[in-house]
Motif scaffolding. Sequence first.
Motif, mmCIF file in Angstrom:
data_model
loop_
_atom_site.group_PDB
_atom_site.id
_atom_site.type_symbol
_atom_site.label_atom_id
_atom_site.label_comp_id
_atom_site.label_asym_id
_atom_site.label_seq_id
_atom_site.Cartn_x
_atom_site.Cartn_y
_atom_site.Cartn_z
ATOM 1 N N CYS A 67 0.828 -1.212 0.000
ATOM 2 C CA CYS A 67 0.000 0.000 0.000
ATOM 3 C C CYS A 67 0.859 1.258 0.000
ATOM 4 O O CYS A 67 0.363 2.347 -0.330
ATOM 5 N N SER A 101 -2.457 2.782 10.132
ATOM 6 C CA SER A 101 -3.442 1.943 10.812
ATOM 7 C C SER A 101 -2.714 1.058 11.829
ATOM 8 O O SER A 101 -1.940 1.563 12.632
ATOM 9 N N ASP A 142 -11.921 -3.378 4.063
ATOM 10 C CA ASP A 142 -10.486 -3.116 4.032
ATOM 11 C C ASP A 142 -9.864 -3.686 2.759
ATOM 12 O O ASP A 142 -9.035 -3.037 2.110
ATOM 13 N N GLY A 195 -10.700 -1.515 -0.008
ATOM 14 C CA GLY A 195 -10.301 -0.133 0.192
ATOM 15 C C GLY A 195 -11.453 0.844 0.237
ATOM 16 O O GLY A 195 -11.374 1.948 -0.306
ATOM 17 N N THR A 249 -15.034 2.390 2.718
ATOM 18 C CA THR A 249 -15.636 2.508 4.039
ATOM 19 C C THR A 249 -17.050 1.934 3.977
ATOM 20 O O THR A 249 -17.624 1.786 2.895
ATOM 21 N N HIS A 307 -9.170 4.939 4.059
ATOM 22 C CA HIS A 307 -8.596 4.273 2.885
ATOM 23 C C HIS A 307 -8.288 5.239 1.751
ATOM 24 O O HIS A 307 -7.215 5.173 1.145
#
Length: 271
Positions: free
Chosen positions: A33, A91, A140, A143, A145, A246
Amino acid sequence: MTASSVGSLVPLRAEGDLTPLHCVHPVSGSPYCYSAMAHQLSTGNPVFGFESPGFDGMSEPAASITELAELHTAALRAARPHGPYQLLGWSLGGVVAYEMARLLAAEGEEVPLLVIVDAALPGTQAVPPDDQMARFFLYDFLGVTPDRAPGIDKALAGLAPGAQPADIFAAVERDGVVPEEFDAEFLAERFALFSAHVRALGRHHLDAVHPGPAILIKAAESVERLLDWSPYVGRLTVHTAPGDHHSVWQGPGLDAISGIVDRALREANQA
């Protein structure tokens, strides 16, 4: 193979002859990421990432945040026996990077740069039951919400409350919510690592203060009360980047994070 025997460092940008930046994986266990940020940096600092035990699908996940921090610190010192060390984590990775900085400082090493990106403090969120955990894993993994996941919600609409993770993954595979190369079996393997990390974070407690400097980058849409690191860092500088937890790694959020890290590296390089 045990967690302690797994080599965890991977290059994200190998070129450069200045002090490397080492980035700690988030809850997924993968450091990739950070690749886009690594290639946006204009300094001559190489960038490496830590991959978690268990991400290879063969080794066991670490049992605790402390174990992750100790494992990655050992890998870091094997590759670079002495500091200065520069750490970044998003995170869960922010919590692990913080604990690594404390370990290194306790060993007398210099940690001039610690960047914590949108990392909620341990203990601020309850560990969810397995069906909710599986949903959070999918958010997650994709990516997104929860309020921006209509495909997931539609695929799971017919499942009863408390559905097993296997049924949840079969439903999103059937509805084409995830790319076809990621079947239900693959999702279940990744979920095992994700849930182990979430549970480890839920058990973790911050019990001291890191004496060195740190930068906190908050996503503008995150809940601010979950991100108050000031009691645990001696010298904290706070920035805000546009986006949610994200999307902060895309577009304007990514540009903001890269700019903040770039300036911090430049200052460290000149010190």
